[in-house]
Design a protein around this motif. Sequence first.
Motif, PDB file in Angstrom:
ATOM      1  N   PHE A 142       0.858  -1.168   0.000  1.00 60.88           N
ATOM      2  CA  PHE A 142       0.000   0.000   0.000  1.00 60.88           C
ATOM      3  C   PHE A 142       0.891   1.213   0.000  1.00 60.88           C
ATOM      4  O   PHE A 142       1.726   1.375   0.872  1.00 60.88           O
ATOM      5  CB  PHE A 142      -0.906  -0.037   1.232  1.00 60.88           C
ATOM      6  N   ARG A 143       0.690   2.065  -0.932  1.00 61.19           N
ATOM      7  CA  ARG A 143       1.551   3.238  -1.047  1.00 61.19           C
ATOM      8  C   ARG A 143       0.676   4.472  -1.101  1.00 61.19           C
ATOM      9  O   ARG A 143      -0.183   4.610  -1.963  1.00 61.19           O
ATOM     10  CB  ARG A 143       2.364   3.116  -2.314  1.00 61.19           C
ATOM     11  N   LEU A 144       0.882   5.367  -0.162  1.00 62.53           N
ATOM     12  CA  LEU A 144       0.077   6.573  -0.062  1.00 62.53           C
ATOM     13  C   LEU A 144       0.622   7.664  -0.972  1.00 62.53           C
ATOM     14  O   LEU A 144      -0.131   8.368  -1.598  1.00 62.53           O
ATOM     15  CB  LEU A 144       0.080   7.064   1.384  1.00 62.53           C
ATOM     16  N   GLY A 145       1.814   7.792  -1.020  1.00 59.42           N
ATOM     17  CA  GLY A 145       2.434   8.821  -1.830  1.00 59.42           C
ATOM     18  C   GLY A 145       3.941   8.756  -1.653  1.00 59.42           C
ATOM     19  O   GLY A 145       4.476   7.934  -0.924  1.00 59.42           O
ATOM     20  N   SER A 146       4.570   9.616  -2.330  1.00 58.22           N
ATOM     21  CA  SER A 146       6.024   9.629  -2.189  1.00 58.22           C
ATOM     22  C   SER A 146       6.485  11.064  -2.126  1.00 58.22           C
ATOM     23  O   SER A 146       5.832  11.973  -2.613  1.00 58.22           O
ATOM     24  CB  SER A 146       6.678   8.916  -3.370  1.00 58.22           C
ATOM     25  N   LEU A 147       7.609  11.260  -1.528  1.00 60.07           N
ATOM     26  CA  LEU A 147       8.190  12.583  -1.461  1.00 60.07           C
ATOM     27  C   LEU A 147       9.709  12.461  -1.417  1.00 60.07           C
ATOM     28  O   LEU A 147      10.258  11.434  -1.033  1.00 60.07           O
ATOM     29  CB  LEU A 147       7.674  13.373  -0.253  1.00 60.07           C
ATOM     30  N   LYS A 148      10.334  13.519  -1.796  1.00 60.07           N
ATOM     31  CA  LYS A 148      11.792  13.545  -1.798  1.00 60.07           C
ATOM     32  C   LYS A 148      12.235  14.491  -0.702  1.00 60.07           C
ATOM     33  O   LYS A 148      11.749  15.602  -0.606  1.00 60.07           O
ATOM     34  CB  LYS A 148      12.313  14.053  -3.137  1.00 60.07           C
ATOM     35  N   LEU A 149      13.069  14.040   0.107  1.00 61.27           N
ATOM     36  CA  LEU A 149      13.603  14.854   1.192  1.00 61.27           C
ATOM     37  C   LEU A 149      14.933  15.457   0.747  1.00 61.27           C
ATOM     38  O   LEU A 149      15.755  14.808   0.136  1.00 61.27           O
ATOM     39  CB  LEU A 149      13.811  14.014   2.438  1.00 61.27           C
ATOM     40  N   GLN A 150      15.058  16.691   1.079  1.00 64.67           N
ATOM     41  CA  GLN A 150      16.315  17.375   0.778  1.00 64.67           C
ATOM     42  C   GLN A 150      16.898  17.903   2.074  1.00 64.67           C
ATOM     43  O   GLN A 150      16.179  18.192   3.016  1.00 64.67           O
ATOM     44  CB  GLN A 150      16.062  18.541  -0.185  1.00 64.67           C
ATOM     45  N   LYS A 151      18.115  18.048   2.059  1.00 65.38           N
ATOM     46  CA  LYS A 151      18.812  18.563   3.222  1.00 65.38           C
ATOM     47  C   LYS A 151      18.569  20.065   3.295  1.00 65.38           C
ATOM     48  O   LYS A 151      18.634  20.771   2.307  1.00 65.38           O
ATOM     49  CB  LYS A 151      20.312  18.283   3.115  1.00 65.38           C
TER      50      LYS A 151
END
Length: 141
Positions: free
Chosen positions: A1-10
Amino acid sequence: FRLGSLKLQKVSSPAEVVKELIGYCLDCLGRLQAKTEHLQKENERLFNGWSDVEKRLEKCVKAKEELEADLYNRFILVLNEKKAKIRNLQKLLNEAKESAADAKCTRDSIATTQVAMGRENDYDGSTDEESENLTQASLPS
């Protein structure tokens, strides 16, 4: 189950980002609270309106039942008066029929009596010949 994705940046200043996130959440919370209050007021207004309508409806039902009972009572009075009038008219009609029948019988008996009396008078009366003889005898010769 995948709700969404995001990219984390420093991020160079995480405190600033956390402060912006908290500010955004507080703004959203304020808008939601205002909307909730508005909806609660609207709900309360609608509930009060519904209560008023329900009370008025109960009054209307009560007034309708009272009016209906009053109309039934009046109808019963009028109906009884009409029945009494019909009975009275039927009684008068029957009396008139009896009176007419009695009058007819009386007329028939009177006519029969007159015919019988006329026949008796004919027996007592004189004939034409007798009256001629009487007139001739009384004339001087």
